[in-house]
Design a protein around this motif. Structure first.
Motif, PDB file in Angstrom:
ATOM      1  N   MET A 161      13.615   2.427   2.630  1.00 48.31           N
ATOM      2  CA  MET A 161      13.522   3.587   1.384  1.00 48.31           C
ATOM      3  C   MET A 161      14.990   3.588   0.748  1.00 48.31           C
ATOM      4  O   MET A 161      14.755   4.188  -0.393  1.00 48.31           O
ATOM      5  N   GLN A 186      13.174   8.473  11.264  1.00 49.12           N
ATOM      6  CA  GLN A 186      14.030   7.478  11.822  1.00 49.12           C
ATOM      7  C   GLN A 186      15.363   7.253  11.042  1.00 49.12           C
ATOM      8  O   GLN A 186      16.492   7.974  11.454  1.00 49.12           O
ATOM      9  N   CYS A 187      15.515   6.545   9.888  1.00 52.57           N
ATOM     10  CA  CYS A 187      16.347   6.685   9.142  1.00 52.57           C
ATOM     11  C   CYS A 187      16.855   7.907   8.598  1.00 52.57           C
ATOM     12  O   CYS A 187      17.874   7.935   7.945  1.00 52.57           O
ATOM     13  N   GLY A 188      15.684   8.809   8.065  1.00 49.09           N
ATOM     14  CA  GLY A 188      16.125  10.037   7.668  1.00 49.09           C
ATOM     15  C   GLY A 188      16.179   9.783   6.024  1.00 49.09           C
ATOM     16  O   GLY A 188      16.213  11.044   5.577  1.00 49.09           O
ATOM     17  N   PHE A 189      15.945   8.731   5.612  1.00 48.71           N
ATOM     18  CA  PHE A 189      16.167   8.861   4.216  1.00 48.71           C
ATOM     19  C   PHE A 189      14.804   9.517   3.363  1.00 48.71           C
ATOM     20  O   PHE A 189      14.899  10.117   2.285  1.00 48.71           O
ATOM     21  N   THR A 201      12.978  11.809   4.752  1.00 49.94           N
ATOM     22  CA  THR A 201      12.763  12.971   5.537  1.00 49.94           C
ATOM     23  C   THR A 201      12.949  14.343   4.529  1.00 49.94           C
ATOM     24  O   THR A 201      12.107  15.112   4.683  1.00 49.94           O
ATOM     25  N   CYS A 217       7.087   6.378   3.745  1.00 55.42           N
ATOM     26  CA  CYS A 217       7.987   6.374   4.775  1.00 55.42           C
ATOM     27  C   CYS A 217       8.135   4.914   5.350  1.00 55.42           C
ATOM     28  O   CYS A 217       6.871   4.436   5.683  1.00 55.42           O
ATOM     29  N   ARG A 218       9.109   4.119   5.347  1.00 51.47           N
ATOM     30  CA  ARG A 218       8.954   2.711   6.131  1.00 51.47           C
ATOM     31  C   ARG A 218       9.443   2.805   7.315  1.00 51.47           C
ATOM     32  O   ARG A 218       8.924   1.695   7.852  1.00 51.47           O
ATOM     33  N   CYS A 219       9.857   3.840   7.888  1.00 49.86           N
ATOM     34  CA  CYS A 219      10.235   3.591   9.403  1.00 49.86           C
ATOM     35  C   CYS A 219       9.207   4.086  10.207  1.00 49.86           C
ATOM     36  O   CYS A 219       9.117   3.449  11.357  1.00 49.86           O
ATOM     37  N   THR A 220       8.509   5.303  10.209  1.00 44.65           N
ATOM     38  CA  THR A 220       7.839   5.725  11.302  1.00 44.65           C
ATOM     39  C   THR A 220       6.534   5.421  11.277  1.00 44.65           C
ATOM     40  O   THR A 220       5.677   5.804  12.450  1.00 44.65           O
TER      41      THR A 220
HETATM   42  S1  FES Z   1      12.497   7.841   8.300  1.00 46.92           S
HETATM   43 FE1  FES Z   1      13.088   5.950   7.334  1.00 46.92          FE
HETATM   44  S2  FES Z   1      11.961   5.897   5.389  1.00 46.92           S
HETATM   45 FE2  FES Z   1      11.155   7.588   6.629  1.00 46.92          FE
END
Ligand code: FES
Ligand code: FES
Lengths: 793, 163
Positions: free
Chosen positions: A202, B99-102, B104, B135-138
């Motif tokens: 992202m 996760q990466c917080g972007f 969030t 969200c790409r991480c969760t």
């Molecule tokens: S926590 Fe990484 S894009 Fe949602």
């Protein structure tokens, strides 16, 4: 019960506090005093000859400092490739130059031609419109098969063809595999496409270059998974900056998934331009720019043949793949379809003979490199699809056919060069069937049928290889890098600890999990431990994070360094208590003399190390800080069984993913909550690949999925709640924590489970569909239903 | 250039912006409130969500000048007065909803208006409401769980599957 904050505890993540309050520090949040802004002007055609570039008009625009073209980079190196593959005939792969800015030709949509640097972002963008660039369009090579034909447009005029390499593995098995396939009682054949994807973390990429003329030092802030690798590649091969004059910082990074491993031209550009202009230079990618400049993933076209004897034992496997490299070789591109793919073709099965052939092809498309799983999803997809197809052709259960061929004795040496140390595939299969309520499936299928829907269940069993190593072996295989990891454990005088790791976290939660390990080893509270990563000035030379390697390799390095610290601390404790070193035990932050109640606290020992008044200076140096480099003896081999349940609407071809179950074996687990989260994310990406994601080019090489309007990202409504389990653990035998790695599993195991489920649903509905290529969008599924219906008539 | 004045996280701020300056650019570049992120250029990802006069707005799709005279809240204004995480933020940490917080900040801003308007949302309600947030991480699993928990509902899987 794991202890609070120790190994096995689902400790809440400490990094979350800053991310949840907007206090994270991502690269684009960094602003350097006096910074200027770079705007890249990129090719909008797939292939063309640059006739002229007129920069005068643009340079006269307000705020413009300079317009850079390839002329400014004469003498600089190209962007290097980190892996050399040797073809079947013994010749090295064809390796074209990858210039920072296009020289003479543009080779893909997005190829950078010029860069405007201006006082503001808007001024740089405005001036870019005033650039006059004349390009003669050339025919493009896009389709891989066509690109290999005689007379195809040549991506690189100085190469003999568009073939990068023709790799055979294991070449000595080739004839025996051919013979076994000829002699087989049954052969199942499948041709399939592993669709091209865009990783899409992202956070778009960012690079900021800064130069200090007083010290001749360069600093690069970049969205990287491995700052030391960028420093080495860019310093030594591109810009000729010695490492002690180059600092690379990768602060909070908003996801990577592979695409932030590689060294990119934009990083070299801002570093170079900052010195040339004596001003900091910042570049922030837009999402549209990311689609045409971030390395893509996958893009394989494969034919796989599985041979079985009369008792349904697998006897041989042959696979032939065309792998797209794009227009240039990205950093690790050549290794993905070869060593990260061929070595995994045994899967969970004791197939005695395997031969893998891969032809890598240059095309006029964005470079392709590792994306979450990198080669292993491609291997797993074709293998688990062909096994499912074989079960159907033979009229046996896909569960039983898999079970019958599972490897059960470990260590197991595969015919494709790797040796699995541990695993228990029946256990993960059992767990999968239990958690997914497999036995209740028929009832659910009947219910779906009563509503006019077709329900299907698909299984896939995967093997992963993480923590690629050892370095001397991968060196023989063509790697131009070492694959160890490093850590420094610095104990402070009052007993708190800073761990400097060469690993990098971009969402994985190292700051929490690595601290859990140290807390467990020493017995102090995790709040006393800080993890430092992402800055070459603060951490020892390390290889970063990719390939699910952080805990298995980086964690092991940290354990080794902590062991050295503990050994030294015990010697100091022995001195303080006038005991012999061998009798000292460390537990819960106390050094005790075994069998006595005499003890000294961790903090007293660390203080003595730095205030060495009562201290054996002639025997032990003061201080308490140790570094370790860990080079693993073998890969680790996570494995697991995945199950997907879908419902297909035969009227529309619409597929709904109803349930997804993952039973994984990751060996020992440091933080179960984080591990589950890694699987959730990987599975969602795998469902994305199987159901909707597709990076598409038209015949002229135009990128037609170049924004979120056209590239379908999985959204909250596209995925179900997941059931994940990591209880079937067989610890890794060759690293100190017994860990295997979990970052990519979800993305590896899920696509075949989804496709197997859809095919199962169609077959149960009476439609004889053998395969549908991903993504399984409604039009494709609907077409397959129509074709099957027509064939029946 | 336009002179603008607005309340951001309870504080009066002023600025001078071009007509084309986006609200997200004003927040990030002029006010240095970098918690609001930019994840796309087609108003599709939701990383830039803020509240304007209490409603969620994609700050990449509003000009700064349009926010003149209005009240803006960003992720930096969401914690409790003592600096501790608010209920929703705390639920995201407790349930590993990032996760990466972007993504969030955008997720938290969206969850806040969702729970204001629909205090006991179902799993489906949550997933539909988050349609504009990628969200790409969760894989969204733990985000859904976190929002459920913040609403005071059970979060074990049986409860979710039962609806
Ligand atoms: S926590 Fe990484 S894009 Fe949602
Ligand atoms: S940045 Fe606003 S929606 Fe993506």
């Amino acid at each position: 019960m794991p202890k609070d904050g120790g190994i096995g505890d689902s400790t809440r993540r400490r990094e979350d506090i800053r991310f949840l309050t907007g206090a994270g520090r991502y690269s684009d949040d960094i602003n350097v005093h006096g910074q200027t802004y770079a705007h890249f002007v990129r090719s909008d055609v797939a292939h063309g000859r640059i006739r002229s570039i007129d920069v005068a008009g643009a340079e006269a625009m307000p705020g413009v400092l300079k317009v850079f073209t390839s002329k400014d980079f004469e003498g600089a190196g190209g962007v290097p490739c980190g892996w050399l593959i040797t073809s079947r005939d013994g010749t090295p792969m064809q390796e074209p130059k990858h210039p920072i800015l296009a020289e003479g030709k543009v080779r893909h949509v997005g190829d950078p031609i010029a860069v405007v640097v201006a006082e503001t972002k808007a001024q740089a963008r405005d001036a870019a419109d005033a650039l006059e660039i004349d390009i003669e369009m050339l025919d493009a090579a896009c389709d891989m098969k066509a690109a290999l034909e005689d007379g195809a447009p040549r991506v690189h005029d100085d190469l003999s063809s568009n073939l990068c390499y023709d790799w055979g593995f294991v070449e000595d098995n080739r004839e025996a595999v051919d013979e076994a396939i000829k002699a087989a009682a049954h052969v199942t054949t499948l041709e399939l496409v592993n669709n091209r994807l865009v990783a899409n973390p992202m956070e778009p990429r960012v690079a900021i270059g800064e130069y200090n003329p007083a010290t001749d030092e360069h600093t690069l802030y970049t969205t990287s998974q491995n700052p030391h690798v960028i420093r080495l590649l860019m310093g030594a091969f591109v810009l000729n900056i010695p490492e002690h004059k180059l600092r690379v910082v990768a602060p909070d990074v908003g996801g990577g998934f592979g695409t932030k491993i590689f060294h990119y031209a934009e990083e070299a550009f801002v570093t170079f331009a900052a010195k040339a202009l004596r001003r900091p230079v910042k570049w922030t990618s837009s999402r549209s720019e990311a689609f045409m400049s971030d390395a893509h993933g996958r893009d394989h076209v494969t034919k796989i043949e599985l041979a079985l004897d009369a008792d349904n034992n697998f006897t041989a496997l042959r696979t032939t793949t065309l792998a797209n490299m794009g227009a240039y070789l990205s950093t690790f591109a050549p290794s993905v379809p070869t060593w990260l793919h061929g070595t995994l073709m045994a899967g969970n099965y004791k197939t005695p003979l395997i031969y893998v052939n891969v032809k890598a092809v240059f095309t006029n498309t964005v470079p392709v490199d590792a994306y979450r799983g990198a080669g292993r999803p491609e291997a797993t997809f074709q293998l688990e699809r062909v096994v499912d197809k074989a079960a159907r052709e033979l009229g046996v259960s896909p569960v039983e056919l898999r079970r019958q061929n599972f490897i059960t004795a470990f260590p197991y040496a595969t015919p494709v060069a790797v040796e699995y140390d541990t695993g228990n595939y029946h256990a993960t299969m059992d767990k999968l069937l239990e958690l997914s309520d497999y036995s209740g499936f028929e009832t659910r299928a009947t219910d779906s049928k009563s509503r006019g829907k077709l329900r299907g269940f698909g299984i896939a069993h995967y093997i992963e290889a993480c923590g690629i190593a050892p370095s001397n072996l991968v060196g023989q295989l063509g790697a131009r890098a070492g694959l160890y990891e490093s850590a420094t454990v610095r104990v402070n005088a009052t007993g708190s600890i800073s761990v400097m790791t060469g690993s990098h976290s971009h969402g994985q939660g190292h700051e929490t999990t690595f601290a859990q390990v140290i807390s467990e080893m020493i017995g102090i509270d995790a709040s006393q431990v800080d993890i430092v990563h992402g800055d070459t000035a603060r951490t020892p030379m390390g290889m970063g994070t990719y390939g699910s390697r952080s805990i298995a390799v980086g964690g092991s390095a940290m354990v080794r360094a902590a062991e050295k610290v503990i050994a030294k601390a015990k010697r100091i404790a022995a001195h303080l208590m006038e005991a012999s070193e061998g009798d000292i035990e460390l537990k819960d932050g106390q050094f005790t003399i075994a069998g006595t109640d005499k003890s000294v606290a961790w903090g007293d020992v660390t203080l003595a190390a730095y205030v060495p008044h009562n201290y054996p200076l002639e025997e032990i140096e003061p201080g308490l800080e140790e570094t370790a480099f860990y080079d693993p003896a073998n890969f680790t081999y996570p494995s697991g069984g995945y199950g997907c349940e879908v419902e297909v609407d035969p009227e529309t071809g619409h597929v709904k993913v109803l349930a997804f179950t993952a039973a994984d074996d990751f060996g020992n687990v440091i933080n179960p909550m984080i591990v589950d989260g890694q699987v959730h994310g990987g599975v969602a990406q795998g469902i994305g690949q199987a159901m909707m994601e597709n990076c598409a080019y038209d015949a002229e090489g135009q990128l037609i999925s170049a924004s979120y309007m056209d590239y379908a990202m999985p959204r909250a409504g596209d995925v179900p709640m997941f059931t994940v389990d990591a209880s079937c653990a067989t610890p890794c035998t060759h690293n100190p924590l017994g860990v295997k790695g979990c970052g990519e599993a979800g993305a590896i195991g899920s696509p075949p489970a989804v496709v197997n489920a859809v095919i199962d649903a169609l077959q149960r509905g009476g439609y004889d569909v053998g395969h549908i290529d991903m993504p399984l969008i409604p039009s494709r599924v609907w077409q397959a239903i129509q074709d099957a219906t027509a064939a029946k008539r | 250039m336009n002179d603008i004045k607005m309340k951001v996280n309870g504080r009066e701020v002023t600025g001078s912006v071009e007509g084309r300056t986006l609200l997200v650019e004003f927040l990030r570049n002029d006010l240095r409130l970098t918690g609001t992120h930019v994840g796309c250029d087609t108003s599709q990802c939701g990383a830039c969500l803020v509240h304007v006069d209490g409603e969620v707005v994609k700050a990449c799709s509003m000009f700064a000048a349009e926010a003149d005279g209005r009240e803006v809240t960003t992720i930096e204004g969401m914690a409790n007065a003592d600096g501790s995480l608010n209920t929703i933020q705390q639920a995201f940490q407790d349930h590993h909803g990032l996760q990466c917080g972007f993504c969030t900040p955008g997720m938290v801003m969206a969850a806040t208006t969702l729970l204001r308007d629909n205090p006991k949302p179902s799993e489906t309600d949550i997933r539909e409401y988050l349609d504009g947030n990628i969200c790409r991480c969760t894989g969204y699993h733990n985000i859904v769980k976190a929002i459920m928990a913040a609403s005071g509902q059970e979060v074990d899987r049986a409860a979710l599957a039962a609806e």
